[in-house]
Structures are given as C-alpha cells and as structure tokens.
Design a protein around this motif. Structure first.
Motif, PDB file in Angstrom:
ATOM      1  N   ASN A 101      18.945  66.874  66.857  1.00 52.88           N
ATOM      2  CA  ASN A 101      20.187  66.350  67.413  1.00 52.88           C
ATOM      3  C   ASN A 101      21.177  66.164  66.274  1.00 52.88           C
ATOM      4  O   ASN A 101      21.218  65.116  65.630  1.00 52.88           O
ATOM      5  CB  ASN A 101      19.933  65.026  68.144  1.00 52.88           C
ATOM      6  CG  ASN A 101      21.162  64.536  68.893  1.00 52.88           C
ATOM      7  OD1 ASN A 101      22.233  65.126  68.803  1.00 52.88           O
ATOM      8  ND2 ASN A 101      20.997  63.463  69.642  1.00 52.88           N
ATOM      9  N   ASP A 136      24.556  66.395  66.563  1.00 52.39           N
ATOM     10  CA  ASP A 136      25.839  65.838  66.984  1.00 52.39           C
ATOM     11  C   ASP A 136      25.626  64.954  68.218  1.00 52.39           C
ATOM     12  O   ASP A 136      25.739  65.423  69.354  1.00 52.39           O
ATOM     13  CB  ASP A 136      26.826  66.961  67.304  1.00 52.39           C
ATOM     14  CG  ASP A 136      28.191  66.445  67.729  1.00 52.39           C
ATOM     15  OD1 ASP A 136      28.434  65.222  67.608  1.00 52.39           O
ATOM     16  OD2 ASP A 136      29.021  67.256  68.194  1.00 52.39           O
ATOM     17  N   PRO A 137      25.336  63.678  68.035  1.00 47.36           N
ATOM     18  CA  PRO A 137      25.089  62.784  69.173  1.00 47.36           C
ATOM     19  C   PRO A 137      26.281  62.636  70.111  1.00 47.36           C
ATOM     20  O   PRO A 137      26.107  62.199  71.253  1.00 47.36           O
ATOM     21  CB  PRO A 137      24.751  61.441  68.505  1.00 47.36           C
ATOM     22  CG  PRO A 137      24.266  61.811  67.131  1.00 47.36           C
ATOM     23  CD  PRO A 137      25.078  63.007  66.742  1.00 47.36           C
ATOM     24  N   THR A 138      27.483  62.999  69.663  1.00 50.53           N
ATOM     25  CA  THR A 138      28.660  62.820  70.515  1.00 50.53           C
ATOM     26  C   THR A 138      28.661  63.769  71.713  1.00 50.53           C
ATOM     27  O   THR A 138      29.399  63.542  72.677  1.00 50.53           O
ATOM     28  CB  THR A 138      29.967  63.034  69.718  1.00 50.53           C
ATOM     29  OG1 THR A 138      30.057  64.401  69.277  1.00 50.53           O
ATOM     30  CG2 THR A 138      30.024  62.107  68.517  1.00 50.53           C
ATOM     31  N   ASN A 139      27.845  64.837  71.665  1.00 51.36           N
ATOM     32  CA  ASN A 139      27.815  65.753  72.811  1.00 51.36           C
ATOM     33  C   ASN A 139      26.564  65.561  73.680  1.00 51.36           C
ATOM     34  O   ASN A 139      26.271  66.396  74.535  1.00 51.36           O
ATOM     35  CB  ASN A 139      27.941  67.221  72.353  1.00 51.36           C
ATOM     36  CG  ASN A 139      26.771  67.686  71.486  1.00 51.36           C
ATOM     37  OD1 ASN A 139      25.687  67.100  71.516  1.00 51.36           O
ATOM     38  ND2 ASN A 139      26.989  68.724  70.700  1.00 51.36           N
ATOM     39  N   ASP A 140      25.851  64.464  73.463  1.00 48.44           N
ATOM     40  CA  ASP A 140      24.616  64.241  74.224  1.00 48.44           C
ATOM     41  C   ASP A 140      24.881  64.163  75.727  1.00 48.44           C
ATOM     42  O   ASP A 140      24.079  64.632  76.535  1.00 48.44           O
ATOM     43  CB  ASP A 140      23.919  62.959  73.764  1.00 48.44           C
ATOM     44  CG  ASP A 140      23.282  63.115  72.390  1.00 48.44           C
ATOM     45  OD1 ASP A 140      23.267  64.255  71.872  1.00 48.44           O
ATOM     46  OD2 ASP A 140      22.809  62.112  71.842  1.00 48.44           O
ATOM     47  N   GLN A 141      25.964  63.535  76.079  1.00 46.40           N
ATOM     48  CA  GLN A 141      26.346  63.416  77.487  1.00 46.40           C
ATOM     49  C   GLN A 141      27.817  63.812  77.629  1.00 46.40           C
ATOM     50  O   GLN A 141      28.662  63.340  76.873  1.00 46.40           O
ATOM     51  CB  GLN A 141      26.124  61.990  77.990  1.00 46.40           C
ATOM     52  CG  GLN A 141      24.653  61.597  78.043  1.00 46.40           C
ATOM     53  CD  GLN A 141      24.446  60.132  78.355  1.00 46.40           C
ATOM     54  OE1 GLN A 141      24.703  59.270  77.523  1.00 46.40           O
ATOM     55  NE2 GLN A 141      23.991  59.843  79.564  1.00 46.40           N
ATOM     56  N   ILE A 142      28.094  64.686  78.593  1.00 49.42           N
ATOM     57  CA  ILE A 142      29.442  65.184  78.802  1.00 49.42           C
ATOM     58  C   ILE A 142      29.928  64.726  80.172  1.00 49.42           C
ATOM     59  O   ILE A 142      29.295  65.005  81.201  1.00 49.42           O
ATOM     60  CB  ILE A 142      29.498  66.727  78.716  1.00 49.42           C
ATOM     61  CG1 ILE A 142      28.996  67.206  77.352  1.00 49.42           C
ATOM     62  CG2 ILE A 142      30.902  67.236  79.001  1.00 49.42           C
ATOM     63  CD1 ILE A 142      29.867  66.829  76.181  1.00 49.42           C
ATOM     64  N   GLU A 143      31.032  64.033  80.181  1.00 49.84           N
ATOM     65  CA  GLU A 143      31.584  63.527  81.433  1.00 49.84           C
ATOM     66  C   GLU A 143      31.848  64.679  82.406  1.00 49.84           C
ATOM     67  O   GLU A 143      32.396  65.716  82.029  1.00 49.84           O
ATOM     68  CB  GLU A 143      32.886  62.764  81.155  1.00 49.84           C
ATOM     69  CG  GLU A 143      33.463  62.095  82.387  1.00 49.84           C
ATOM     70  CD  GLU A 143      34.718  61.297  82.080  1.00 49.84           C
ATOM     71  OE1 GLU A 143      35.366  60.821  83.035  1.00 49.84           O
ATOM     72  OE2 GLU A 143      35.048  61.149  80.883  1.00 49.84           O
ATOM     73  N   ASP A 202      20.870  70.217  69.636  1.00 47.43           N
ATOM     74  CA  ASP A 202      22.086  71.009  69.808  1.00 47.43           C
ATOM     75  C   ASP A 202      22.257  72.045  68.704  1.00 47.43           C
ATOM     76  O   ASP A 202      21.411  72.175  67.805  1.00 47.43           O
ATOM     77  CB  ASP A 202      23.314  70.099  69.878  1.00 47.43           C
ATOM     78  CG  ASP A 202      23.380  69.088  68.735  1.00 47.43           C
ATOM     79  OD1 ASP A 202      22.923  69.418  67.629  1.00 47.43           O
ATOM     80  OD2 ASP A 202      23.872  67.967  68.961  1.00 47.43           O
ATOM     81  N   ARG A 229      26.751  70.522  76.005  1.00 48.55           N
ATOM     82  CA  ARG A 229      25.832  69.572  75.378  1.00 48.55           C
ATOM     83  C   ARG A 229      25.134  70.198  74.175  1.00 48.55           C
ATOM     84  O   ARG A 229      24.505  69.501  73.376  1.00 48.55           O
ATOM     85  CB  ARG A 229      24.832  69.068  76.421  1.00 48.55           C
ATOM     86  CG  ARG A 229      25.493  68.185  77.467  1.00 48.55           C
ATOM     87  CD  ARG A 229      24.679  68.047  78.722  1.00 48.55           C
ATOM     88  NE  ARG A 229      24.540  69.302  79.447  1.00 48.55           N
ATOM     89  CZ  ARG A 229      24.056  69.408  80.687  1.00 48.55           C
ATOM     90  NH1 ARG A 229      23.698  68.311  81.336  1.00 48.55           N
ATOM     91  NH2 ARG A 229      23.959  70.573  81.280  1.00 48.55           N
TER      92      ARG A 229
END
Length: 622
Positions: free
Chosen positions: A140, A142-149, A168, A216
């Motif tokens: 992992n 880039d934790p900022t893309n773990d969940q995508i609105e 990712d 993601r």
C-alpha cells in the motif's frame, strides 16, 4: 454555453451545446489511436443518450469514414475509419449531424505518433523470470486512494480475505528495487482495470471499464509511469487481460448495444467448464455452447465474441493497451472459454502488429494433448490454427506436485510422474515457449502443496528455474507464504505481503520478523535467479533427461558450444551417492562440477556425486 467533459485522458474530449437537451454524449472508445499501425481500420464506439440516429462526419487528410453501424439500442454509433499511410499525427474534429445536417455534438479525436520501435518491441522470453503479484495484496504505497467516493465497494478490511486491502501501483513502484534485487526480470500483475463491483472487487477479474485503471490502484498515467520505471530497471511488464467476460456492472452490459452482446441473451447460465468440448471430434454443438457461452458466475457476464462489433472492440482494446502502456506481454485469463475462432483472430492481429511480442494463455488442464491444441504451429485434427506463442504449463505443475508427494517405490509414481509428463513435450510445437510455475494466485501456495516442507519448496524453486520454458513465481513464495489453514481459499492464498503496510510486524523487504527458514529461502531464490540472468544455457540450451532411479531425477541443459548444466533432484531423506556411469554421454571428457548455490566443487573422476538430502542441485559442468 460550451461544456467540456473529459473522458479519462486528455486526448479525448466532447463538446456539447445547451440546445442539445434531448441527448448527451458520454464516451468515445478507443480513447485515442495512432498513425502508422499495420492495420488501418479503426472502430470508434460512440456512446450517449439518444445519439444513434446521428451521422458522424469529419475532414482529416488520410482518414476516411468507411461505414457506420447502428444497433437496436439508440445510444450507440459504431463508426469505422480507415487511417491511411499518409495520415499524420494530430487532432481531428468529429461532428455528429442530425437529419438536417446540423451538428448536435462534436468531439476532438487525437491520432498520436507511435514511439520509435513500438512495432518491434520485445516480449518476455526464456531469458526472463516472472514475478506474479496481486496488486491489492502487495504494498500500500498510497493510502489516500484506499477508498474512492462513489465507488460501489467502500469497505477496506485486511482481516477479510475477500475485501480490499489497499495495495496499489505506487506500492509496486516503490518495490521495484526489491523485485530487481531478487533477480526477476518481468512482472505479471493480476488485472488493474476498474472493477467497480459491489463486492470482491480486489481481484480485478470483473472489469467495469476496459479503458480505465481502477482508481484504488491509481490512474492510467500512473500505470504507464510504472511500466516505464520498471523497464528502466530491466523489468518487463505483463498485463493480465480477460476477453471472456466482464463485471455485471460494466456500463456496456448495463446498457447493451445489441441483444446478443452477452451470451445467453444476458441471462446467467453457468459454464460447464468442459473444455474438452472445444477439441473433441465427437462433441455436440450443445456441449460446445455450454462451455464457451456459459458464465463463470452471475456477476461475470460472458461476452459474445461472435458479435463483430464486440470482436473489433476487444481486439482494439488490447492493441491500445500495448501501445499506450508500452507493454512487453499479456497473460490471457481463461484462454479457451471465449469463441476459439475469435481467439485466433485476436492472437494473429497482435502478432501482425508486434511480431516479437508474447502472450501466454491460461488453459488449466493436466494433459498436454489439450494444452498444446492452442499453440501456434500445432497441426490439429480439426484444422484449427492459432498464433499463440505460450501457454501456462499446468501439466508440469501438477506432475511436480505429485512427484514429490507420492512414493517412488510404486510403478509410475513419485519422480516418474514428472518424467512421464515431460516425455509428452512432443505434443507441443514449441515446448520451450511454455510458462512453468510452482503455483499461482488460483491454487494452493507451493509451500502448502509441499506440506510446509521448506526443503521440498526450495527443490521446486530450483526445478522451475532451470526447466525449459519461462519461469513464473508468485509473490511471497520467496518467504514460504502458505495457506495451510484453509487449503483452496483464494482470500488466504492472496495474503498480504508482509512489510507492505505501515506497522507490519513482519517485513519481507528488510527481513524483520522472518523465520530462519524464510530468510534462507529468500536468499536461496535471489542467488538462483541472479545466476540465471546470465545462464544462456538455461535460456536457450537443449534438454536431455534420464529415467529417475532410487529417488533421484537428473536432467541436463546443454549447448553445442559446450556449456552444460546438470540438474539433480534428490528426493531422499538422506545424503545420497549418485553413480555417474549412466550419464557418460553428457559427462564424458569433463573433470568436475560446481554447485551454483554453494559453490562447492566435486571431482568427477571418483565416478560418483554426493547429493544433499531433499535438494535440487544445479551443477555447472566443467
């Protein structure tokens, strides 16, 4: 007022006027194309609400409109273009006209210049060793893309085998030094395209957009950047593709252009999995249909490649990814399940555009008679031909597993199983092109298959690294990852790589928390693969093997120039003395051997070699 809608890449945009409230333009695929391709024809899929009656027009030197196909669904236009040899790179404006000749929509379509040498790109070959990775379970970065609105599956749970874990493309990029240092020269990623499915979207085998990397994992551009960085490290990238099916939430499944876009009219009918029907001279049409047209599961609609519009779409999509991302290979999932005549067209179109490119097909069967049917050059009983270079060697994988797990004292058991299977290589036109492997993402890990016997697991690494073909190893095999708690459980087979997440107690990148056996195996494979990089005798040498005796199986890789490597599998629990008289045709005139791993030397004048218990020795013959 003019509104611009971006379609995932900057090379395609759509212009819509406020007067066009009755219709909307949503997609144009492929996202762009290139001048100078061998095949000049291009299908443009144009999708939008109530646009099917409109007529596309443009003026661009060297490009002409050859036909327009409309379907029963008013949301589609299929425009076929011819891109002549005189066409130059640039952007062409396409208008969609109504019956009065008034432009209701316009979009810009970019024709790019191909990269130098694109047509001559080298695919993976026998000098390579593949590292197979399930991206969601590796690192992992880039934790900022773990969940995508807005995406259907939001849950992130590393304790759940079938939920997303967060690995990712950034994590893969950050790990390139490790992959190179281990000795791998190619990386095969399980699918990275968008899987906007309600659940179990982590594995990637239910695409909902064939032109978009799952957010993601990253973006299209990030994927392309990863491929370029890997290539600079001497690592080729192999893309995992699926032509047989998509996810049931794919936009063109939810709004089908034709009634026959999906097999069985879009209704779920499970495949029989009876792949023999493809080859059987006596098979009924019913059995063939139940195999090729049936679905894997209800959430994976089976695509109809006999539909010409679908066929053109899928072929172009493959070529687009090769060209856009600068790929060095493709692994084709479920190779025998789509229409087999389409698969011939697909492989041959790729071979024509990229003669040195390589594709490996998955035909999961234990009989070379079935697997070899698909390889190029095979003279089949029904006249079927293919342009497919490589296949996954499931027969050898199964034979190796059984060879080490069964008793050598009984006729046809033990190492004879492996010998007997290799004897059947005559059924392949090019056995050296096969991809050999101890395990993959769909089967128990090799350490589990070997009963968690580390010696046997290391024996497998050495065997598959020196056998004819292209070796592939699954991530984590180098540290004895296993799934013995739940054999057959895919979620556990695809366990997170330790050290890929902040705070992991065990870190395979640094060695922190690894057991002695895990460290030993990791060092062993690294040394083996680094040696293999320069071992041309393994890459292109001939092969000779000898009938196994007394728990020992010997084969040689050799070249006319005199280079020879002797590979000895000693399955016995004790140190073994191997008499050398029967190997005289390979050892005559030679004075000694050097073990590639231990660097220990043995003199051949004694007429015997000392073999460590439960070891695959790789001897360079002097």
């Amino acid at each position: 007022m003019i509104k611009k809608i971006a379609l995932f890449v900057l090379s395609v945009f759509i212009v819509v006027s406020s007067a066009q409230a009755q219709s909307s333009l949503k997609r144009v695929e492929p996202l762009n194309w290139w001048v100078g391709m061998k095949h000049q024809d291009l299908q443009l899929l144009i999708y939008g609400e109530k646009i099917g009656h409109l007529y596309p027009t443009f003026s661009y030197e060297g490009v002409s409109l050859t036909k327009v196909v409309r379907t029963e669904n008013p949301n589609y236009i299929f425009a076929y273009l011819s891109i002549g040899s005189q066409a130059k790179a640039g952007t062409m404006k396409v208008d969609l006209l109504d019956e009065k000749g008034v432009a209701q929509h316009s979009f810009a379509y970019e024709l790019k210049e191909r990269d130098a040498g694109s047509a001559d790109r080298e695919g993976f070959n026998t000098s390579d060793v593949m590292y197979l990775v399930t991206p969601d379970r590796f690192v992992n970065g880039d934790p900022t893309n773990d969940q995508i609105e807005g995406m259907r599956e939001q849950s992130l749970d590393r304790t759940a085998g079938y939920k997303r874990h967060g690995g990712d493309i950034q994590g893969l990029e950050d790990s390139l030094d490790y992959i190179k240092d281990m000795g791998f020269t190619a990386i095969w990623l399980n699918p990275v395209l968008e899987n906007d499915q309600p659940d179990a979207s982590y594995h990637g085998y239910a695409a909902t957009d064939f032109y978009k990397v799952d957010r993601r994992f990253g973006t299209n551009e990030h994927y392309r950047r990863f491929v370029k960085k890997a290539k600079k490290q001497g690592i080729k990238t192999i893309m995992d593709m699926i032509l047989n099916h998509s996810g049931h939430k794919h936009w063109f499944v939810e709004d089908k252009p034709t009634k026959d876009w999906v097999n069985f009219g879009g209704s779920y009918v499970n495949t029989s999995h009876r792949r023999q029907a493809n080859i059987d001279a006596y098979a009924s049409d019913y059995d063939r249909k139940m195999f090729t047209d049936g679905w894997f599961v209800a959430s994976m609609p089976d695509l109809n490649q006999r539909n010409e519009l679908m066929s053109d779409y899928l072929i172009q999509n493959t070529i687009w990814w090769v060209e856009y991302a600068d790929l060095s290979g493709i692994r084709m999932d479920t190779y025998p399940y789509p229409d087999k005549h389409f698969m011939t067209e697909w492989t041959c179109r790729l071979a024509e555009e990229y003669p040195s490119f390589n594709v490996v097909g998955e035909e999961w069967f234990n009989d070379p008679a079935i697997v070899s049917y698909w390889q190029r050059g095979k003279k089949n009983h029904d006249g079927y031909t293919s342009c497919l270079r490589s296949l996954m060697d499931f027969p050898i994988q199964e034979a190796f597993r059984d060879a080490l797990k069964t008793d050598d004292k009984h006729w046809g058991q033990g190492l004879m199983k492996l010998y007997d299977k290799l004897v059947l290589d005559f059924q392949y036109p090019e056995p050296e092109e096969l991809v050999v492997f101890p395990d993959n993402h769909d089967m128990d890990r090799i350490h589990t298959q070997m009963g968690e016997d580390a010696d046997f697991t290391r024996m497998s690494l050495a065997y598959f690294a020196t056998m004819r073909g292209v070796p592939q190893f699954y991530y984590g095999t180098e540290i004895l990852m296993e799934n013995s708690a739940k054999p057959g459980d895919h979620g556990l087979i695809r366990t997170d790589f330790p050290g890929g997440w902040a705070g992991d107690a065990v870190n395979a990148f640094t060695g922190k928390g690894l057991t002695a056996e895990q460290k030993k195996t990791q060092v062993y494979l690294k040394k083996l693969l680094q040696w293999r990089k320069n071992a041309k005798v393994i890459h292109t040498g001939d092969l000779m093997h000898f009938v196994p005796e007394n728990g020992v199986y010997v084969f040689f890789r050799y070249m006319k120039s005199g280079e020879k490597v002797m590979v000895v599998l000693n399955k016995n629990d004790a140190e073994t003395r191997l008499p050398l008289a029967r190997y005289a045709e390979m050892l005559s005139g030679r004075i000694g051997v050097v073990d590639v791993i231990s660097q220990e030397k043995q003199d051949l004048s004694q007429g015997v070699l000392l073999l460590d218990a439960k070891t695959t020795h790789i001897f360079e013959v002097q």
